[in-house]
Write an enzyme that holds these catalytic residues in place. Structure first.
Site, PDB file in Angstrom:
ATOM      1  N   CYS A  99     -10.139   1.492  -9.526  1.00 33.23           N
ATOM      2  CA  CYS A  99      -8.749   1.924  -9.323  1.00 33.23           C
ATOM      3  C   CYS A  99      -8.329   2.810 -10.479  1.00 33.23           C
ATOM      4  CB  CYS A  99      -7.839   0.711  -9.133  1.00 33.23           C
ATOM      5  SG  CYS A  99      -6.668   0.380 -10.438  1.00 33.23           S
ATOM      6  N   GLU A 100      -7.715   3.930 -10.133  1.00 32.29           N
ATOM      7  CA  GLU A 100      -7.414   4.908 -11.174  1.00 32.29           C
ATOM      8  C   GLU A 100      -6.180   4.530 -11.982  1.00 32.29           C
ATOM      9  OE1 GLU A 100      -7.094   8.582  -9.069  1.00 32.29           O
ATOM     10  OE2 GLU A 100      -4.950   8.346  -8.687  1.00 32.29           O
ATOM     11  N   HIS A 101      -5.448   3.520 -11.548  1.00 30.20           N
ATOM     12  CA  HIS A 101      -4.266   3.114 -12.313  1.00 30.20           C
ATOM     13  C   HIS A 101      -4.628   2.201 -13.470  1.00 30.20           C
ATOM     14  CE1 HIS A 101      -2.092   3.895  -8.288  1.00 30.20           C
ATOM     15  NE2 HIS A 101      -2.094   4.974  -9.040  1.00 30.20           N
ATOM     16  N   HIS A 102      -5.645   1.371 -13.272  1.00 35.92           N
ATOM     17  CA  HIS A 102      -6.010   0.415 -14.327  1.00 35.92           C
ATOM     18  C   HIS A 102      -7.466   0.533 -14.762  1.00 35.92           C
ATOM     19  CE1 HIS A 102      -2.597  -1.384 -12.048  1.00 35.92           C
ATOM     20  NE2 HIS A 102      -2.175  -1.665 -13.266  1.00 35.92           N
ATOM     21  N   GLN A 140      -7.043   3.208  -2.989  1.00 32.46           N
ATOM     22  CA  GLN A 140      -7.654   2.849  -1.702  1.00 32.46           C
ATOM     23  C   GLN A 140      -7.152   3.730  -0.557  1.00 32.46           C
ATOM     24  OE1 GLN A 140      -7.865  -1.371  -0.884  1.00 32.46           O
ATOM     25  NE2 GLN A 140      -7.789  -0.996   1.326  1.00 32.46           N
ATOM     26  N   HIS A 168      -8.437  -6.142  -5.181  1.00 30.93           N
ATOM     27  CA  HIS A 168      -8.205  -5.338  -6.392  1.00 30.93           C
ATOM     28  C   HIS A 168      -8.157  -6.244  -7.613  1.00 30.93           C
ATOM     29  CE1 HIS A 168      -7.018  -1.365  -4.550  1.00 30.93           C
ATOM     30  NE2 HIS A 168      -7.216  -2.144  -3.496  1.00 30.93           N
ATOM     31  N   CYS A 170      -7.113  -5.545 -10.440  1.00 30.71           N
ATOM     32  CA  CYS A 170      -5.850  -5.422 -11.175  1.00 30.71           C
ATOM     33  C   CYS A 170      -4.804  -6.383 -10.621  1.00 30.71           C
ATOM     34  CB  CYS A 170      -5.347  -3.972 -11.182  1.00 30.71           C
ATOM     35  SG  CYS A 170      -5.100  -3.252  -9.563  1.00 30.71           S
TER      36      CYS A 170
END
Ligand SMILES: [Zn+2]
Length: 211
Positions: A99-102, A140, A168, A170
């Site tokens: 995941c590109e956020h975390h 996703q 996920h 995260c």
């Protein structure tokens, strides 16, 4: 459902490898950044357990982000004639992504359905397409849409439906701490956008017993 044997797997695989694009991960820079991160986290990067961590982490990123070096069109380039044009569905394609956020993993399964227009592609190529898009920094929703669009762009189908379900990390390890929740996303193209019955047919096959 049509069963498809993938007779072209071997030579095409080689071709895809040879046509890799240049390396995108700068290993020395990633190593230095991980060392710097360890320092920022109050760690001693020179203690025994951490000494090789920066290079291990840098190589790990090179591996899990390798999808950016592959053009997914390569997997879908070789199609073959198939007069019968019923639904093709490949269920339970396992993938792991980041995941590109975390920058934490999300792992799960993708289900890819399409309605061929006279041409089909080997089943392994559907799985490769998912893998190519998964091995990137992702969300996703985008992963789901990219797989669907790659099929539309390269296969000339009457319709594509992609369903992705995943966990996920995260969500598991931080924030709201929801270890049991899964995320489901869907991308419909062509006939599956407008034909509710066709879409329901695929979704019922995904719920079918014996999976
Ligand atoms: Zn996240």
């Amino acid at each position: 459902m049509i069963a498809i044997l993938d007779s072209h797997a071997h030579d095409h695989e080689l071709e895809a490898c040879e046509r890799l694009q240049p390396e995108v991960v700068d290993l020395p820079r990633a190593r230095a950044a991980v060392r710097e991160l360890l320092l920022a986290l109050g760690e001693d990067p020179d203690r025994e357990g951490l000494r090789d961590t920066p290079s291990r982490v840098a190589r790990m990123y090179r591996e899990v982000l390798a999808g950016r070096q592959v053009d997914p069109a390569l997997h879908l380039a070789r199609t073959f004639d198939e007069a019968a044009s019923g639904l093709v569905l490949l269920r339970d394609i396992r993938f792991s992504s980041l995941c590109e956020h975390h920058m934490l993993p999300f792992v799960g399964r993708a289900h890819v359905a399409y309605l061929p227009e006279g041409r089909v592609v080997g089943l392994s190529k559907l799985a490769r397409t998912v893998e190519t898009f998964a091995r990137r920094l992702q969300v996703q929703e985008r992963l789901t849409a990219q797989v669907a669009d790659a099929l539309v762009d390269n296969l000339g189908t009457r319709g594509v439906l992609v369903v992705v379900e995943s966990e996920h990390f995260c969500m598991r390890v931080r924030g709201t701490n929801q270890p049991e929740s899964t995320m489901v996303t869907m991308a419909a193209r062509g006939l599956y956008e407008t034909d509710d019955a066709a879409r329901r047919e695929v979704l019922s096959l995904l719920r079918a017993p014996g999976r």
